[in-house]
Scaffold this motif. Structure first.
Motif, PDB file in Angstrom:
ATOM      1  N   VAL A 143       0.107  13.524  -1.210  1.00 45.13           N
ATOM      2  CA  VAL A 143       0.006  12.194  -0.777  1.00 45.13           C
ATOM      3  C   VAL A 143       0.087  11.757   0.671  1.00 45.13           C
ATOM      4  N   ALA A 144       1.034  12.683   1.207  1.00 44.38           N
ATOM      5  CA  ALA A 144       0.877  12.408   2.770  1.00 44.38           C
ATOM      6  C   ALA A 144      -0.175  13.048   3.350  1.00 44.38           C
ATOM      7  N   TRP A 145      -0.824  14.199   2.854  1.00 44.02           N
ATOM      8  CA  TRP A 145      -1.985  14.499   3.875  1.00 44.02           C
ATOM      9  C   TRP A 145      -2.856  13.552   3.514  1.00 44.02           C
ATOM     10  N   LEU A 146      -3.321  12.779   2.185  1.00 43.82           N
ATOM     11  CA  LEU A 146      -4.318  11.906   2.053  1.00 43.82           C
ATOM     12  C   LEU A 146      -4.015  10.757   2.946  1.00 43.82           C
ATOM     13  N   ALA A 147      -2.756  10.169   2.830  1.00 41.74           N
ATOM     14  CA  ALA A 147      -2.399   9.003   3.634  1.00 41.74           C
ATOM     15  C   ALA A 147      -2.480   9.185   5.185  1.00 41.74           C
ATOM     16  N   LEU A 148      -2.506  10.400   5.800  1.00 40.49           N
ATOM     17  CA  LEU A 148      -2.458  10.493   7.198  1.00 40.49           C
ATOM     18  C   LEU A 148      -3.960  10.654   7.547  1.00 40.49           C
ATOM     19  N   ARG A 149      -4.893  11.023   6.475  1.00 37.17           N
ATOM     20  CA  ARG A 149      -6.324  11.091   6.740  1.00 37.17           C
ATOM     21  C   ARG A 149      -6.786   9.772   6.919  1.00 37.17           C
ATOM     22  N   GLN A 150      -6.257   8.862   5.953  1.00 34.48           N
ATOM     23  CA  GLN A 150      -6.567   7.441   6.117  1.00 34.48           C
ATOM     24  C   GLN A 150      -5.951   6.549   7.071  1.00 34.48           C
ATOM     25  N   GLY A 151      -5.231   7.322   8.125  1.00 34.50           N
ATOM     26  CA  GLY A 151      -4.883   6.515   9.189  1.00 34.50           C
ATOM     27  C   GLY A 151      -3.552   6.127   9.019  1.00 34.50           C
ATOM     28  N   ASP A 152      -2.924   6.194   8.301  1.00 35.99           N
ATOM     29  CA  ASP A 152      -1.617   5.623   7.985  1.00 35.99           C
ATOM     30  C   ASP A 152      -0.388   6.564   8.628  1.00 35.99           C
ATOM     31  N   ALA A 153       0.593   6.065   8.650  1.00 37.64           N
ATOM     32  CA  ALA A 153       1.885   6.594   9.109  1.00 37.64           C
ATOM     33  C   ALA A 153       2.837   6.968   7.709  1.00 37.64           C
ATOM     34  N   VAL A 154       3.542   8.226   7.566  1.00 36.94           N
ATOM     35  CA  VAL A 154       4.001   8.872   6.627  1.00 36.94           C
ATOM     36  C   VAL A 154       5.490   9.433   7.159  1.00 36.94           C
ATOM     37  N   GLY A 155       6.464   8.899   6.264  1.00 39.71           N
ATOM     38  CA  GLY A 155       7.728   9.237   6.541  1.00 39.71           C
ATOM     39  C   GLY A 155       8.297   9.850   5.044  1.00 39.71           C
ATOM     40  N   LEU A 156       9.557  10.363   5.523  1.00 44.41           N
ATOM     41  CA  LEU A 156      10.267  11.000   4.312  1.00 44.41           C
ATOM     42  C   LEU A 156      11.746  10.790   4.202  1.00 44.41           C
ATOM     43  N   LEU A 157      12.243  10.421   3.113  1.00 45.01           N
ATOM     44  CA  LEU A 157      13.685  10.230   2.725  1.00 45.01           C
ATOM     45  C   LEU A 157      14.136  11.191   1.685  1.00 45.01           C
ATOM     46  N   ALA A 158      14.891  12.117   1.757  1.00 42.36           N
ATOM     47  CA  ALA A 158      15.513  12.974   0.753  1.00 42.36           C
ATOM     48  C   ALA A 158      17.108  12.345   0.401  1.00 42.36           C
ATOM     49  N   SER A 159      17.290  12.032  -0.552  1.00 41.71           N
ATOM     50  CA  SER A 159      18.722  11.577  -0.901  1.00 41.71           C
ATOM     51  C   SER A 159      19.236  11.839  -2.304  1.00 41.71           C
ATOM     52  N   GLY A 160      20.412  12.268  -2.389  1.00 42.19           N
ATOM     53  CA  GLY A 160      21.133  12.756  -3.578  1.00 42.19           C
ATOM     54  C   GLY A 160      22.181  13.807  -3.393  1.00 42.19           C
TER      55      GLY A 160
ATOM     56  N   HIS B 258      20.681  15.108   2.034  1.00 41.67           N
ATOM     57  CA  HIS B 258      20.144  13.994   3.024  1.00 41.67           C
ATOM     58  C   HIS B 258      19.171  14.350   4.179  1.00 41.67           C
ATOM     59  N   ARG B 259      17.868  13.737   4.119  1.00 42.80           N
ATOM     60  CA  ARG B 259      17.085  14.137   5.099  1.00 42.80           C
ATOM     61  C   ARG B 259      16.089  12.904   5.420  1.00 42.80           C
ATOM     62  N   TRP B 260      16.037  12.565   6.733  1.00 37.84           N
ATOM     63  CA  TRP B 260      15.273  11.412   7.014  1.00 37.84           C
ATOM     64  C   TRP B 260      14.356  11.751   8.318  1.00 37.84           C
ATOM     65  N   ILE B 261      12.965  11.607   7.828  1.00 41.32           N
ATOM     66  CA  ILE B 261      11.986  11.767   8.653  1.00 41.32           C
ATOM     67  C   ILE B 261      11.174  10.437   9.007  1.00 41.32           C
ATOM     68  N   PRO B 262      11.502   9.686  10.020  1.00 42.15           N
ATOM     69  CA  PRO B 262      10.703   8.319  10.274  1.00 42.15           C
ATOM     70  C   PRO B 262       9.159   8.551  10.042  1.00 42.15           C
ATOM     71  N   PRO B 263       8.524   7.739   9.855  1.00 38.14           N
ATOM     72  CA  PRO B 263       6.917   7.530   9.787  1.00 38.14           C
ATOM     73  C   PRO B 263       6.270   7.886  10.804  1.00 38.14           C
ATOM     74  N   ARG B 264       5.462   8.730  10.806  1.00 36.01           N
ATOM     75  CA  ARG B 264       4.334   9.282  11.879  1.00 36.01           C
ATOM     76  C   ARG B 264       3.029   9.446  11.497  1.00 36.01           C
ATOM     77  N   ARG B 265       1.953   9.194  12.490  1.00 33.46           N
ATOM     78  CA  ARG B 265       0.712   9.484  12.177  1.00 33.46           C
ATOM     79  C   ARG B 265       0.376  10.492  13.028  1.00 33.46           C
ATOM     80  N   GLY B 266      -1.104  11.125  12.639  1.00 27.16           N
ATOM     81  CA  GLY B 266      -1.541  12.229  13.370  1.00 27.16           C
ATOM     82  C   GLY B 266      -1.765  13.426  13.091  1.00 27.16           C
ATOM     83  N   PRO B 267      -2.344  14.406  13.642  1.00 20.46           N
ATOM     84  CA  PRO B 267      -2.522  15.850  13.128  1.00 20.46           C
ATOM     85  C   PRO B 267      -0.934  16.574  12.795  1.00 20.46           C
ATOM     86  N   GLY B 268      -0.169  16.532  13.737  1.00 21.54           N
ATOM     87  CA  GLY B 268       1.209  16.895  13.600  1.00 21.54           C
ATOM     88  C   GLY B 268       2.190  16.615  12.694  1.00 21.54           C
ATOM     89  N   ALA B 269       1.800  15.237  11.944  1.00 16.81           N
ATOM     90  CA  ALA B 269       2.748  14.559  11.258  1.00 16.81           C
ATOM     91  C   ALA B 269       3.030  15.393   9.960  1.00 16.81           C
TER      92      ALA B 269
END
Length: 432
Positions: A261-278, A281-292
């Motif tokens: 889903v992240a790959w598709l959203a980045l191709r659509q021009g959106d920014a994608v972030g990730l939160l892992a919890s339980g 814990h890991r937090w990656i703020p939303p970013r867009r672009g090829p390196g995201a």
């Protein structure tokens, strides 16, 4: 250093020869002479084995590997004297190796290259401790086990081959490949794209009357889905995600689906972030672009689920504090009836600002248990218990839907297509 089979055989023969002096068939001094000769041979051979330098070993392997995908590994050995030896590489425990141990002959002052196949069993950071070499002594009376080569650290990422394959297709074609049912709605969206000639089926709201007057023919506005929006992928790392299907845990399935889903959203021009919890814990703020996408892979490759309960309210608080801008929040977990109240409270907290979708992973064994024909009492009890559990699970999902929460009840195999389909539906309907 351990005795070899020839030395053990000679010791056995020497022991049998000791019976002869006891029976008076040979002088005792002859037997002691035989023992001294054998000890001398063993000592000389041991000294010669210790004098043999350890061959140099260099491992050729990428620093990043995909989990569950066979990879060929090459070992390069250099030796001063000619040697015949056995080799066993010290790969991480639990990994499946094909072609080990190896027997090979090294030429004097030459180079030998050997290969074997290795399948990483889990994501994370691992270390190759070195390579075990079993060297025989020149007279084969002894064997020495030595460790050669330097430790090498490798990182095992989620399998990114499907993402590379999807890159060859358009976003719509890639959505179909992962199992999403894409509904097209021509010409409508939220962002203006271009003016074009009127087509049969366009609504009157799309007609640009000023452009029509200038061109003296009907001209329609064409729109596209809004870009520069934000998608937050939230993955549960608690005990609910420890279930395993197809050799991967539910957490691995959820992480792989999130990356699609992240790959598709980045191709659509959106920014994608990730939160892992339980558990972790890991937090990656939303970013867009090829390196995201690379950032998501690097930040999540070593996450593992653990046998702890997930605090959904703490998860919601953490996300609400970090993610201020409105986003589509996709939470991948396994909803149980005993967690329904906490999860509902957390989702209601997030809904004050965000659009929330809860994807609940269902064990495939449950569907198989209901589909199996019942022919005895044990089978009837199993089917009844499964049906009761699924009914309680459905009630928890229905409670979420009553609060206008998008809810998906899917198996691990259905998860990527379901997430992509829901993401595209949100974009198409302009819900963000």
């Amino acid at each position: 250093m351990r005795p070899g089979m020839p030395l053990l055989a000679l010791l056995a023969l020497c022991a049998l020869a000791g019976v002869l002096p006891a029976l008076g068939l040979a002088p005792a001094w002859a037997w002691w002479l035989l023992v001294a000769l054998l000890a001398l041979l063993a000592a000389v051979d041991a000294w010669r084995l210790r004098a043999i330098p350890t061959p140099q070993v260099e491992r050729r392997l990428a620093d990043v590997l995909p989990v569950g995908v066979p990879r060929e590994l090459q070992l390069e050995l250099r030796s001063v004297p000619a040697l015949r030896l056995e080799l066993a590489d010290l790969h991480p425990p639990g990994w499946r190796a094909e072609g080990l141990p190896l027997r090979l002959s090294l030429p004097a002052h030459g180079v030998a290259r050997v290969r074997y196949r290795l399948v990483p069993a889990a994501r994370g950071s691992f270390v190759f401790e070195g390579t075990h070499l079993r060297l025989p002594s020149p007279w084969r009376l002894w064997r020495a086990l030595r460790t050669a080569g330097q430790p090498q650290q490798v990182r095992v990422y989620p399998d990114f081959a499907p993402l590379a394959k999807l890159a060859l297709f358009s976003a719509e074609q890639a959505s179909l490949l992962v199992g999403a049912h894409v509904r097209r709605r021509r010409g409508e969206g939220t962002d203006f794209r271009q003016l074009r000639e009127y087509r049969v089926g366009d609504s009157l709201r799309q007609v640009d009357w000023k452009a029509t007057a200038r061109a003296r023919k009907l001209v329609s506005r064409e729109y596209q889905e809004e870009r520069n929006q934000q998608l937050m992928l939230v993955v549960d790392t608690g005990r609910r995600m420890l279930a395993s299907e197809g050799g991967l845990s539910h957490f691995d399935h959820a992480l792989n689906a999130a990356l699609v889903v992240a790959w598709l959203a980045l191709r659509q021009g959106d920014a994608v972030g990730l939160l892992a919890s339980g558990a972790g814990h890991r937090w990656i703020p939303p970013r867009r672009g090829p390196g995201a996408l690379q950032g998501l892979l690097r930040a999540s490759y070593d996450l593992q689920p653990q046998a702890v309960a997930t605090d959904y309210l703490a998860l919601a608080d953490a996300l609400a504090l970090r993610q201020r801008r409105r986003a589509l929040v996709m939470l991948c977990t396994n909803v149980r009836d005993e967690d329904a109240d906490d999860l509902l409270a957390a989702v209601c907290l997030l809904q004050r600002r965000h659009l929330v979708c809860v994807a609940s992973l269902r064990e495939q064994e449950l569907d198989q248990a209901l589909a199996t024909e019942v022919d005895d009492v044990r089978g009837a009890i199993r089917a009844g218990a499964t049906a009761a559990y699924l009914a309680q699970r459905a009630q928890a999902h229905e409670a979420l839907r009553r609060h206008r929460v998008m809810t998906l009840d899917v198996t691990a195999a259905e998860l990527p297509g379901a997430l992509v389909e829901r993401y595209l539906a949100v974009k198409r309907d302009g819900l963000l």
